[in-house]
Design a protein around this motif. Sequence first.
Motif, PDB file in Angstrom:
ATOM      1  N   SER A 263       7.714   4.472  -1.070  1.00  0.00           N
ATOM      2  CA  SER A 263       7.891   2.932  -0.295  1.00  0.00           C
ATOM      3  C   SER A 263       9.280   1.706  -0.065  1.00  0.00           C
ATOM      4  O   SER A 263      10.092   2.131  -1.078  1.00  0.00           O
ATOM      5  CB  SER A 263       6.274   1.698  -0.685  1.00  0.00           C
ATOM      6  N   HIS A 264       9.930   2.120   1.204  1.00  0.00           N
ATOM      7  CA  HIS A 264      10.912   1.217   1.065  1.00  0.00           C
ATOM      8  C   HIS A 264      10.918  -0.228   1.983  1.00  0.00           C
ATOM      9  O   HIS A 264      10.329  -0.687   3.278  1.00  0.00           O
ATOM     10  CB  HIS A 264      12.182   2.003   1.982  1.00  0.00           C
ATOM     11  N   PRO A 265      10.963  -1.560   0.889  1.00  0.00           N
ATOM     12  CA  PRO A 265      10.172  -2.864   1.914  1.00  0.00           C
ATOM     13  C   PRO A 265      10.874  -3.487   2.097  1.00  0.00           C
ATOM     14  O   PRO A 265      10.967  -4.014   3.044  1.00  0.00           O
ATOM     15  CB  PRO A 265      10.168  -3.619   0.403  1.00  0.00           C
ATOM     16  N   ASP A 266      12.844  -2.980   2.036  1.00  0.00           N
ATOM     17  CA  ASP A 266      13.756  -3.274   3.138  1.00  0.00           C
ATOM     18  C   ASP A 266      14.523  -2.595   3.886  1.00  0.00           C
ATOM     19  O   ASP A 266      15.182  -2.409   4.498  1.00  0.00           O
ATOM     20  CB  ASP A 266      14.219  -4.319   1.729  1.00  0.00           C
ATOM     21  N   GLY A 267      14.048  -1.820   4.466  1.00  0.00           N
ATOM     22  CA  GLY A 267      14.354  -0.681   5.924  1.00  0.00           C
ATOM     23  C   GLY A 267      14.507   0.508   4.505  1.00  0.00           C
ATOM     24  O   GLY A 267      15.139   0.585   4.073  1.00  0.00           O
ATOM     25  N   ILE A 296      13.883   3.516  14.337  1.00  0.00           N
ATOM     26  CA  ILE A 296      13.483   4.198  14.662  1.00  0.00           C
ATOM     27  C   ILE A 296      12.138   4.174  14.890  1.00  0.00           C
ATOM     28  O   ILE A 296      11.539   4.016  16.156  1.00  0.00           O
ATOM     29  CB  ILE A 296      13.720   5.610  14.366  1.00  0.00           C
ATOM     30  N   LEU A 297      11.298   4.402  13.875  1.00  0.00           N
ATOM     31  CA  LEU A 297       9.779   3.719  13.716  1.00  0.00           C
ATOM     32  C   LEU A 297       9.334   2.958  13.980  1.00  0.00           C
ATOM     33  O   LEU A 297       8.179   2.469  14.576  1.00  0.00           O
ATOM     34  CB  LEU A 297       9.088   4.168  12.202  1.00  0.00           C
ATOM     35  N   LYS A 298      10.013   1.732  13.909  1.00  0.00           N
ATOM     36  CA  LYS A 298       9.489   0.400  13.978  1.00  0.00           C
ATOM     37  C   LYS A 298      10.920  -0.027  14.941  1.00  0.00           C
ATOM     38  O   LYS A 298      10.822  -2.068  14.747  1.00  0.00           O
ATOM     39  CB  LYS A 298       9.447  -0.278  12.481  1.00  0.00           C
ATOM     40  N   HIS A 299      11.692   0.104  14.784  1.00  0.00           N
ATOM     41  CA  HIS A 299      12.465  -0.853  16.045  1.00  0.00           C
ATOM     42  C   HIS A 299      13.194  -2.138  15.429  1.00  0.00           C
ATOM     43  O   HIS A 299      13.595  -2.804  15.887  1.00  0.00           O
ATOM     44  CB  HIS A 299      12.129  -1.255  17.189  1.00  0.00           C
TER      45      HIS A 299
END
Length: 459
Positions: A263-267, A296-299
């Motif tokens: 997981s990547h909590p900050d991008g 790309i996925l969350k803008h």
Amino acid sequence: MDATALLLARAQFAFTVSFHFLFPAFTIGLASFLAVLEGLWLKTGRGVYANLYRYWLKIFAVVFAMGVVSGIVMSYQFGTNWSVFSDKAGPAIGPLMAYEVLTAFFLEAGFLGVMLFGINRVGRKLHFLATLAVAVGTFISAFWILSANSWMQTPVGYEIGANGQFLPGPSWLAIIFNPSLPYRLVHTVLAAYLTTAFAVGAVGAWHLLKDRANPGARKMFSMAMWMAALVAPLQIVAGDMHGLNTLEHQPVKVMAMEGHYQSHPDGAPLILFGIPNSAEKRVDYAIEIPKASSLILKHDLNAPLKGLDTVPDANEPPVPIVFWAFRIMVGLGFAMAGLGLWSLVARARKSLYDWPLLHRAAVLMGPSGFVAVLAGWVVTEVGRQPFTVYGLLRTAESVSPLGAPAVAASLAAFAVVYFCVFGMGILYLLKLMRKPPEAHESTLDGAPIRSAGVTLPRP
């Protein structure tokens, strides 16, 4: 059922569906191309469109026949290798597949004979209507098949019966127009059009390399490159929208596509290339762009994205297969857009028919559509694992109680027959494509065009 038999059953279905999918991907676009050619001939009277119609009609007939045969063989596996799936999901998706036969297949079969053999027997408008009917039939077929498959990806509108069956809810529309259908339908149909465009463009480019003055080769190459230039960018946009829909409804598939084991909590970074290492839960030798995946996925550069560390190992798809298939599909998509842009530059320089390097690139890109649709299908189907009905019915629980030797024997038989029969069919298609389109203009029925008192020779 033991793990070996399950693996063989999955391999058999993957083998047969991969062969089959090549043909509908071609016929959907080719049927529309034929309708455009005949419509242009009726509107302009130019014999070059009639020549190209007759040229590609022969190819369409062979591809359509191979698609029908391979599809029938593939469908039998629902009863042989996947009987439990058929029992559980049949009440929901069985009618959708029946609708495909009752609408699309009957429409195609009813007008195909007129399209193939009625050029000299019916009027021009009626023959054009038959061509349009076949083209519409191929689209309707894609709609129903994708509706059924999309429901397996994003199941809604069902109720669970006492015996574990997925029963239709109050409205069939919820099942038919499930959340992923619009995106997958647009993405697949555009892929079919691009597959046809690059196949047609490759044939045109091949003959331009031999004779730049051939009017049929010039016309088919020009039309194909217009399609590449206009549709490839649209496909990239449609693919992005489809990806966002997949993130909403099948986030685990997107994790595998992106190679996000953690997981990547900050991008989250966009991993361009690397070697997925499922044992160590990382991508080795990764080449990545920081935070680009979140953009790309969350803008949003800093938007958090969950990884496969939030998913039980038993629910993870085979990451390396999905990871690389996705990159093949996307890479070819951008290559198609690049060739389309190159063709626009050639048009601006008035050298579309006189640029051998462009023609060689188009020949090289001829199979790209077929490879891209297969890669996309792998992403879709392997990324859904380990489920047949996403999140509800596991693949291991869907298979028939067969022994590994029985499945292995049928898989071997399919492999031998398919490579022999369809291999010969593909060689025959290549033989038809190697023949140059007619250089003189004639009517759709092959009669010569009379112009200024001069009769052009018959073919």
